[in-house]
Design a protein around this motif. Structure first.
Motif, PDB file in Angstrom:
ATOM      1  N   GLU A   1       0.833  -1.209   0.000  1.00  0.00           N
ATOM      2  CA  GLU A   1       0.000   0.000   0.000  1.00  0.00           C
ATOM      3  C   GLU A   1       0.866   1.257   0.000  1.00  0.00           C
ATOM      4  O   GLU A   1       0.568   2.234  -0.708  1.00  0.00           O
ATOM      5  N   ALA A   2       1.947   1.245   0.776  1.00  0.00           N
ATOM      6  CA  ALA A   2       2.839   2.408   0.835  1.00  0.00           C
ATOM      7  C   ALA A   2       3.500   2.642  -0.518  1.00  0.00           C
ATOM      8  O   ALA A   2       3.590   3.785  -0.996  1.00  0.00           O
ATOM      9  N   ALA A   3       3.955   1.561  -1.149  1.00  0.00           N
ATOM     10  CA  ALA A   3       4.607   1.682  -2.458  1.00  0.00           C
ATOM     11  C   ALA A   3       3.646   2.255  -3.494  1.00  0.00           C
ATOM     12  O   ALA A   3       4.015   3.111  -4.310  1.00  0.00           O
ATOM     13  N   LYS A   4       2.408   1.794  -3.464  1.00  0.00           N
ATOM     14  CA  LYS A   4       1.403   2.306  -4.404  1.00  0.00           C
ATOM     15  C   LYS A   4       1.134   3.779  -4.158  1.00  0.00           C
ATOM     16  O   LYS A   4       1.061   4.583  -5.108  1.00  0.00           O
ATOM     17  N   GLU A   5       1.012   4.157  -2.894  1.00  0.00           N
ATOM     18  CA  GLU A   5       0.732   5.548  -2.542  1.00  0.00           C
ATOM     19  C   GLU A   5       1.892   6.454  -2.949  1.00  0.00           C
ATOM     20  O   GLU A   5       1.681   7.604  -3.360  1.00  0.00           O
ATOM     21  N   LEU A   6       3.115   5.936  -2.839  1.00  0.00           N
ATOM     22  CA  LEU A   6       4.301   6.722  -3.157  1.00  0.00           C
ATOM     23  C   LEU A   6       4.708   6.623  -4.629  1.00  0.00           C
ATOM     24  O   LEU A   6       5.662   7.273  -5.054  1.00  0.00           O
ATOM     25  N   GLY A   7       3.988   5.805  -5.396  1.00  0.00           N
ATOM     26  CA  GLY A   7       4.291   5.656  -6.815  1.00  0.00           C
ATOM     27  C   GLY A   7       5.570   4.891  -7.075  1.00  0.00           C
ATOM     28  O   GLY A   7       6.276   5.133  -8.069  1.00  0.00           O
ATOM     29  N   ILE A   8       5.881   3.921  -6.223  1.00  0.00           N
ATOM     30  CA  ILE A   8       7.094   3.115  -6.378  1.00  0.00           C
ATOM     31  C   ILE A   8       6.709   1.730  -6.887  1.00  0.00           C
ATOM     32  O   ILE A   8       5.928   1.020  -6.249  1.00  0.00           O
ATOM     33  N   ASP A   9       7.248   1.355  -8.033  1.00  0.00           N
ATOM     34  CA  ASP A   9       6.955   0.047  -8.630  1.00  0.00           C
ATOM     35  C   ASP A   9       8.266  -0.574  -9.088  1.00  0.00           C
ATOM     36  O   ASP A   9       8.507  -0.787 -10.276  1.00  0.00           O
ATOM     37  N   GLU A  10       9.127  -0.841  -8.124  1.00  0.00           N
ATOM     38  CA  GLU A  10      10.461  -1.372  -8.415  1.00  0.00           C
ATOM     39  C   GLU A  10      10.692  -2.647  -7.614  1.00  0.00           C
ATOM     40  O   GLU A  10       9.911  -3.008  -6.731  1.00  0.00           O
ATOM     41  N   GLU A  11      11.805  -3.318  -7.892  1.00  0.00           N
ATOM     42  CA  GLU A  11      12.120  -4.591  -7.246  1.00  0.00           C
ATOM     43  C   GLU A  11      12.275  -4.438  -5.734  1.00  0.00           C
ATOM     44  O   GLU A  11      12.001  -5.388  -4.976  1.00  0.00           O
ATOM     45  N   GLU A  12      12.688  -3.252  -5.269  1.00  0.00           N
ATOM     46  CA  GLU A  12      12.872  -3.051  -3.832  1.00  0.00           C
ATOM     47  C   GLU A  12      11.612  -3.387  -3.035  1.00  0.00           C
ATOM     48  O   GLU A  12      11.692  -3.876  -1.909  1.00  0.00           O
ATOM     49  N   VAL A  13      10.452  -3.137  -3.625  1.00  0.00           N
ATOM     50  CA  VAL A  13       9.190  -3.429  -2.928  1.00  0.00           C
ATOM     51  C   VAL A  13       9.077  -4.923  -2.645  1.00  0.00           C
ATOM     52  O   VAL A  13       8.766  -5.342  -1.518  1.00  0.00           O
ATOM     53  N   LEU A  14       9.357  -5.736  -3.639  1.00  0.00           N
ATOM     54  CA  LEU A  14       9.296  -7.196  -3.470  1.00  0.00           C
ATOM     55  C   LEU A  14      10.321  -7.681  -2.451  1.00  0.00           C
ATOM     56  O   LEU A  14      10.028  -8.572  -1.638  1.00  0.00           O
ATOM     57  N   ILE A  15      11.517  -7.113  -2.501  1.00  0.00           N
ATOM     58  CA  ILE A  15      12.559  -7.568  -1.581  1.00  0.00           C
ATOM     59  C   ILE A  15      12.206  -7.197  -0.141  1.00  0.00           C
ATOM     60  O   ILE A  15      12.397  -7.998   0.783  1.00  0.00           O
ATOM     61  N   LEU A  16      11.678  -5.999   0.067  1.00  0.00           N
ATOM     62  CA  LEU A  16      11.246  -5.629   1.418  1.00  0.00           C
ATOM     63  C   LEU A  16      10.142  -6.560   1.917  1.00  0.00           C
ATOM     64  O   LEU A  16      10.141  -6.976   3.077  1.00  0.00           O
ATOM     65  N   GLN A  17       9.215  -6.887   1.049  1.00  0.00           N
ATOM     66  CA  GLN A  17       8.154  -7.826   1.435  1.00  0.00           C
ATOM     67  C   GLN A  17       8.744  -9.194   1.764  1.00  0.00           C
ATOM     68  O   GLN A  17       8.317  -9.857   2.716  1.00  0.00           O
ATOM     69  N   HIS A  18       9.739  -9.616   0.983  1.00  0.00           N
ATOM     70  CA  HIS A  18      10.367 -10.917   1.251  1.00  0.00           C
ATOM     71  C   HIS A  18      11.069 -10.925   2.608  1.00  0.00           C
ATOM     72  O   HIS A  18      10.999 -11.916   3.347  1.00  0.00           O
ATOM     73  N   LEU A  19      11.737  -9.829   2.957  1.00  0.00           N
ATOM     74  CA  LEU A  19      12.402  -9.765   4.257  1.00  0.00           C
ATOM     75  C   LEU A  19      11.405  -9.947   5.396  1.00  0.00           C
ATOM     76  O   LEU A  19      11.679 -10.655   6.365  1.00  0.00           O
ATOM     77  N   VAL A  20      10.258  -9.306   5.267  1.00  0.00           N
ATOM     78  CA  VAL A  20       9.228  -9.449   6.301  1.00  0.00           C
ATOM     79  C   VAL A  20       8.668 -10.869   6.314  1.00  0.00           C
ATOM     80  O   VAL A  20       8.517 -11.493   7.375  1.00  0.00           O
ATOM     81  N   LEU A  21       8.379 -11.394   5.137  1.00  0.00           N
ATOM     82  CA  LEU A  21       7.801 -12.743   5.034  1.00  0.00           C
ATOM     83  C   LEU A  21       8.717 -13.831   5.591  1.00  0.00           C
ATOM     84  O   LEU A  21       8.240 -14.839   6.108  1.00  0.00           O
ATOM     85  N   SER A  22      10.013 -13.626   5.513  1.00  0.00           N
ATOM     86  CA  SER A  22      10.963 -14.697   5.830  1.00  0.00           C
ATOM     87  C   SER A  22      11.716 -14.500   7.139  1.00  0.00           C
ATOM     88  O   SER A  22      12.573 -15.317   7.473  1.00  0.00           O
ATOM     89  N   HIS A  23      11.395 -13.457   7.911  1.00  0.00           N
ATOM     90  CA  HIS A  23      12.266 -13.170   9.051  1.00  0.00           C
ATOM     91  C   HIS A  23      12.156 -14.182  10.186  1.00  0.00           C
ATOM     92  O   HIS A  23      13.015 -14.217  11.066  1.00  0.00           O
ATOM     93  N   HIS A  24      11.157 -15.042  10.184  1.00  0.00           N
ATOM     94  CA  HIS A  24      11.104 -16.143  11.141  1.00  0.00           C
ATOM     95  C   HIS A  24      11.813 -17.391  10.620  1.00  0.00           C
ATOM     96  O   HIS A  24      11.897 -18.398  11.314  1.00  0.00           O
ATOM     97  N   SER A  25      12.241 -17.350   9.380  1.00  0.00           N
ATOM     98  CA  SER A  25      13.110 -18.356   8.743  1.00  0.00           C
ATOM     99  C   SER A  25      12.409 -19.626   8.276  1.00  0.00           C
ATOM    100  O   SER A  25      12.633 -20.072   7.163  1.00  0.00           O
ATOM    101  N   LYS A  26      11.571 -20.231   9.115  1.00  0.00           N
ATOM    102  CA  LYS A  26      10.979 -21.527   8.780  1.00  0.00           C
ATOM    103  C   LYS A  26       9.459 -21.488   8.943  1.00  0.00           C
ATOM    104  O   LYS A  26       8.929 -20.727   9.750  1.00  0.00           O
ATOM    105  N   GLY A  27       8.804 -22.349   8.181  1.00  0.00           N
ATOM    106  CA  GLY A  27       7.356 -22.428   8.270  1.00  0.00           C
ATOM    107  C   GLY A  27       6.864 -22.766   9.657  1.00  0.00           C
ATOM    108  O   GLY A  27       5.888 -22.188  10.145  1.00  0.00           O
TER     109      GLY A  27
END
Length: 319
Positions: A228-254
């Protein structure tokens, strides 16, 4: 006020005020009701049993109420417990406030905000910087007040901000030692990884999971917020996906709560930094309660281990 829960030893008699953090009713083997109270002050918390409780007791001794107790510190099944001799509710005449019993971070909110802001200011990647600044600004007040968890680690007022600041300092040392790491990405991951907890948890006192927290969890919440922040700020770059991946994976294991395992270098390092800071906080809290030469209570979140405090830790310096 007494010297504080953390500093009492088994056998100590106590006459003091405590904050009821939780109150749970159950039925004893003799068929009579009792309350399990988790009592707290600024130094820690302890469990107590109120046997043979009445309906009036159940109504009076509830979460967020302050009580006055006369009792003794005992050991029960390897854990300290407060044996209640007498207990009563408090009134305005007692002149006590909930704020007097709530543990807080050792740094002020203003100091922690200054430190986080400085890390964001030092970022060179404009996309990462803008998204991180936008989300911290959006949730600033809650970020500075919220605990990092309901239990186990940094579960106190401003615990989330303190956890982030501690992790940022670890990240800075690692980024200096290993120049191959993308410091901007690592700092942003540290700042954002648990920010969803401002919506997952109810607040710093009597912390519980919100409905949104139970149904979605802080990881999903923050992944959506980054989009939502990226859309509001008009950012559509790979950094958005990588930031999301960092959040998704910070517990490491399922099995530890991560939808994805880390597959980006900074994501793996983020998980390790998070793990280090959380575990040190848990060990520090357990060892603060024991004298040199003694073992702590078992820490369930650390494989139910009991930790030893070496005697030489308290030895005076021979200068």
């Amino acid at each position: 006020m007494s010297k504080g829960i953390r500093y009492h030893q088994v056998g100590d008699a106590v006459q003091s005020y405590f904050l009821v953090k939780t109150s749970t009713k159950a039925i004893a083997s003799n068929g009579k009701p009792f309350l399990t109270l988790v009592l707290g002050d600024q130094t820690g918390e302890i469990e107590a049993k109120l046997w043979g409780c009445s309906p009036e007791d159940e109504a009076a001794f509830v979460s967020k109420e302050i009580v006055f107790i006369q009792g003794d510190f005992i050991e029960y099944r390897g854990r300290n417990q407060l044996k209640i001799g007498s207990i009563r509710p408090t009134t305005a005449m007692d002149n006590v406030r909930v704020a007097d019993f709530v543990r807080s971070a050792p740094l002020s909110p203003e100091d922690m905000l200054d430190q986080v802001t400085q890390f964001i200011f030092e970022m060179n990647n404009p996309n990462i910087q803008r998204i991180t600044r936008h989300l911290i600004k959006k949730h600033q007040q809650a970020f500075l007040e919220s605990p990092a968890a309901t239990k186990n680690h940094h579960e106190f007022v401003s615990g989330l901000a303190y956890h982030v600041v501690s992790m940022l300092n670890i990240a800075k040392s690692l980024a200096t030692l290993y120049p191959s790491l993308d410091a901007d990405l690592l700092y942003a991951g540290v700042i954002l990884h648990d920010l969803g907890k401002v919506r997952e948890l109810s607040g710093p006192i009597d912390t519980a999971y919100t409905l949104e927290g139970k149904l979605l969890g802080h990881i999903s919440i923050m992944v959506n917020e980054i989009a939502e922040a990226a859309k509001e700020l008009g950012i559509d770059e790979e950094e958005v996906l990588i930031l999301q991946h960092l959040v998704l994976s910070h517990h490491s294991k399922g099995e530890w709560g991560s939808p994805k395992a880390p597959v980006v270098r900074e994501a793996e390092v983020l998980h390790m930094i998070d793990n280090i800071d959380a575990k040190i906080n848990m060990m520090d809290r357990a060892l603060d309660r024991v004298q040199p030469g003694e073992f702590s209570e078992r820490v369930m979140a650390l494989e139910n281990r009991s930790f030893y405090k070496p005697t030489f830790h308290e030895a005076p310096l021979d200068i």
